[in-house]
Design a protein around this motif. Sequence first.
Motif, PDB file in Angstrom:
ATOM      1  N   MET A   1      56.681  58.468  41.521  1.00 62.03           N
ATOM      2  CA  MET A   1      56.855  58.639  40.083  1.00 62.03           C
ATOM      3  C   MET A   1      57.865  59.750  39.797  1.00 62.03           C
ATOM      4  N   GLU A   2      58.753  59.506  38.858  1.00 67.13           N
ATOM      5  CA  GLU A   2      59.747  60.508  38.488  1.00 67.13           C
ATOM      6  C   GLU A   2      59.087  61.614  37.670  1.00 67.13           C
ATOM      7  N   THR A   3      59.598  62.845  37.856  1.00 65.22           N
ATOM      8  CA  THR A   3      59.054  63.966  37.093  1.00 65.22           C
ATOM      9  C   THR A   3      60.114  64.659  36.242  1.00 65.22           C
ATOM     10  N   THR A   4      61.391  64.639  36.663  1.00 63.49           N
ATOM     11  CA  THR A   4      62.427  65.287  35.882  1.00 63.49           C
ATOM     12  C   THR A   4      62.765  64.432  34.663  1.00 63.49           C
ATOM     13  N   GLN A   5      63.182  65.097  33.607  1.00 63.08           N
ATOM     14  CA  GLN A   5      63.511  64.373  32.384  1.00 63.08           C
ATOM     15  C   GLN A   5      64.951  63.891  32.455  1.00 63.08           C
ATOM     16  N   ARG A   6      65.110  62.592  32.630  1.00 60.73           N
ATOM     17  CA  ARG A   6      66.436  61.992  32.706  1.00 60.73           C
ATOM     18  C   ARG A   6      66.989  61.784  31.303  1.00 60.73           C
ATOM     19  N   LYS A   7      68.301  61.577  31.240  1.00 68.03           N
ATOM     20  CA  LYS A   7      68.926  61.272  29.959  1.00 68.03           C
ATOM     21  C   LYS A   7      69.068  59.761  29.820  1.00 68.03           C
ATOM     22  N   TYR A   8      68.714  59.243  28.640  1.00 64.67           N
ATOM     23  CA  TYR A   8      68.770  57.810  28.375  1.00 64.67           C
ATOM     24  C   TYR A   8      69.834  57.514  27.318  1.00 64.67           C
ATOM     25  N   SER A   9      70.611  56.492  27.595  1.00 66.89           N
ATOM     26  CA  SER A   9      71.607  56.020  26.638  1.00 66.89           C
ATOM     27  C   SER A   9      71.071  54.759  25.984  1.00 66.89           C
ATOM     28  N   VAL A  10      70.912  54.807  24.679  1.00 63.48           N
ATOM     29  CA  VAL A  10      70.439  53.654  23.910  1.00 63.48           C
ATOM     30  C   VAL A  10      71.646  53.062  23.195  1.00 63.48           C
ATOM     31  N   ILE A  11      72.010  51.843  23.554  1.00 61.44           N
ATOM     32  CA  ILE A  11      73.157  51.167  22.942  1.00 61.44           C
ATOM     33  C   ILE A  11      72.629  50.108  21.995  1.00 61.44           C
ATOM     34  N   VAL A  12      72.997  50.230  20.726  1.00 65.96           N
ATOM     35  CA  VAL A  12      72.559  49.285  19.704  1.00 65.96           C
ATOM     36  C   VAL A  12      73.743  48.415  19.312  1.00 65.96           C
ATOM     37  N   SER A 103      59.368  58.319  27.444  1.00 72.91           N
ATOM     38  CA  SER A 103      58.541  59.160  28.304  1.00 72.91           C
ATOM     39  C   SER A 103      57.845  58.314  29.362  1.00 72.91           C
ATOM     40  N   LEU A 104      57.384  57.127  28.974  1.00 74.85           N
ATOM     41  CA  LEU A 104      56.755  56.216  29.929  1.00 74.85           C
ATOM     42  C   LEU A 104      57.756  55.776  30.994  1.00 74.85           C
ATOM     43  N   VAL A 105      58.916  55.310  30.570  1.00 76.23           N
ATOM     44  CA  VAL A 105      59.930  54.825  31.513  1.00 76.23           C
ATOM     45  C   VAL A 105      60.352  55.932  32.463  1.00 76.23           C
ATOM     46  N   ASN A 106      60.380  57.158  31.965  1.00 73.54           N
ATOM     47  CA  ASN A 106      60.815  58.282  32.783  1.00 73.54           C
ATOM     48  C   ASN A 106      59.908  58.522  33.978  1.00 73.54           C
ATOM     49  N   GLY A 107      58.729  57.962  33.959  1.00 72.13           N
ATOM     50  CA  GLY A 107      57.813  58.109  35.080  1.00 72.13           C
ATOM     51  C   GLY A 107      58.034  57.114  36.198  1.00 72.13           C
ATOM     52  N   TYR A 108      59.013  56.239  36.039  1.00 73.52           N
ATOM     53  CA  TYR A 108      59.276  55.204  37.034  1.00 73.52           C
ATOM     54  C   TYR A 108      60.640  55.414  37.679  1.00 73.52           C
ATOM     55  N   GLY A 109      60.726  55.074  38.962  1.00 76.84           N
ATOM     56  CA  GLY A 109      61.986  55.096  39.671  1.00 76.84           C
ATOM     57  C   GLY A 109      62.559  53.694  39.774  1.00 76.84           C
ATOM     58  N   GLY A 110      63.658  53.575  40.509  1.00 72.06           N
ATOM     59  CA  GLY A 110      64.291  52.281  40.693  1.00 72.06           C
ATOM     60  C   GLY A 110      65.677  52.252  40.090  1.00 72.06           C
ATOM     61  N   ASP A 111      66.535  51.396  40.645  1.00 68.83           N
ATOM     62  CA  ASP A 111      67.868  51.228  40.094  1.00 68.83           C
ATOM     63  C   ASP A 111      67.835  50.465  38.780  1.00 68.83           C
ATOM     64  N   ILE A 112      66.885  49.547  38.662  1.00 71.96           N
ATOM     65  CA  ILE A 112      66.643  48.839  37.409  1.00 71.96           C
ATOM     66  C   ILE A 112      65.141  48.839  37.162  1.00 71.96           C
ATOM     67  N   ILE A 113      64.762  49.152  35.955  1.00 77.33           N
ATOM     68  CA  ILE A 113      63.355  49.158  35.562  1.00 77.33           C
ATOM     69  C   ILE A 113      63.158  48.048  34.534  1.00 77.33           C
ATOM     70  N   LEU A 114      62.269  47.116  34.840  1.00 74.83           N
ATOM     71  CA  LEU A 114      61.982  45.999  33.947  1.00 74.83           C
ATOM     72  C   LEU A 114      60.654  46.219  33.257  1.00 74.83           C
ATOM     73  N   GLY A 115      60.600  45.891  31.971  1.00 77.83           N
ATOM     74  CA  GLY A 115      59.357  45.962  31.233  1.00 77.83           C
ATOM     75  C   GLY A 115      59.058  44.650  30.528  1.00 77.83           C
ATOM     76  N   GLU A 116      57.888  44.580  29.946  1.00 78.79           N
ATOM     77  CA  GLU A 116      57.507  43.446  29.121  1.00 78.79           C
ATOM     78  C   GLU A 116      57.992  43.683  27.691  1.00 78.79           C
ATOM     79  N   ASP A 117      57.893  42.654  26.855  1.00 79.77           N
ATOM     80  CA  ASP A 117      58.207  42.839  25.446  1.00 79.77           C
ATOM     81  C   ASP A 117      57.312  41.948  24.600  1.00 79.77           C
ATOM     82  N   ILE A 118      57.446  42.106  23.298  1.00 80.74           N
ATOM     83  CA  ILE A 118      56.792  41.217  22.330  1.00 80.74           C
ATOM     84  C   ILE A 118      57.903  40.517  21.578  1.00 80.74           C
ATOM     85  N   TYR A 119      57.922  39.190  21.694  1.00 82.39           N
ATOM     86  CA  TYR A 119      59.011  38.392  21.140  1.00 82.39           C
ATOM     87  C   TYR A 119      58.432  37.351  20.189  1.00 82.39           C
ATOM     88  N   GLY A 120      58.808  37.452  18.917  1.00 80.93           N
ATOM     89  CA  GLY A 120      58.256  36.522  17.938  1.00 80.93           C
ATOM     90  C   GLY A 120      56.753  36.598  17.843  1.00 80.93           C
TER      91      GLY A 120
END
Length: 228
Positions: A1-12, A103-120
């Motif tokens: 589990m990651e502990t350092t606070q990484r920087k996230y880029s949110v592209i809209v 904050s949740l995502v920051n606890g995970y490692g990996g080159d790509i992190i996949l999550g679930e979503d709610i769609y429609g």
Amino acid sequence: METTQRKYSVIVVTYNNADGLRRTLKSIRLLDYSQKEVVVIDGGSMDETLNVIAENQDIITISVSEKDNGIYNAMNKGLQLVKGDYVVFMNAGDVFANKNILSLVNGYGGDIILGEDIYGGQRRTLKEKITLYDLLSNGIYHQAVYYRREVLQKYGFDESYKLIADLKSVVEPLVKDRITISCIMQPLAICESGGLSKQRWRDTLTENRRLIDETVDPLYKDDYLKMA
């Protein structure tokens, strides 16, 4: 589990959806995570989009408003501007599932992190461990995909694909570079329904077959297609 606070880029990415952009930026404003940058890529909207951007300048790091060549072109534009450790894309109208997501995502490692979503209104789930077969069969939920920036900038989004370039952006580095993928078994985003890949499902199947042709080892491709 990651502990350092990484920087996230949110592209809209947005085009003529001022109300949706307002909802997405409100969701970003509510996030409890400070180490982030926000990039808005607008395709040259003619509605109130520029006013919404102006109203939210305090949380927007960079904004661009100009004609583009489609959503993946816009996503590539945004990708060239970011400096975060990880990158996530949101379409105007989509929102983070809750204020704690980064904050949740920051606890995970990996080159790509996949999550679930709610769609429609429906939850779209993941397996705990994802295989190439799973990716090619089920796709990804791109508002719940967090890319290590260097991985995504190496490949970007293949604009010759009109509907599943986001899926290719995960499959290609997995096949070519054997990147690591982590999965979060809960929704990370709430997304508006009606995306192009759903509306043009026949074209999506054609592109999916092309992606299989380009990524699955020819020795196994016929067997794969029998299962798919």
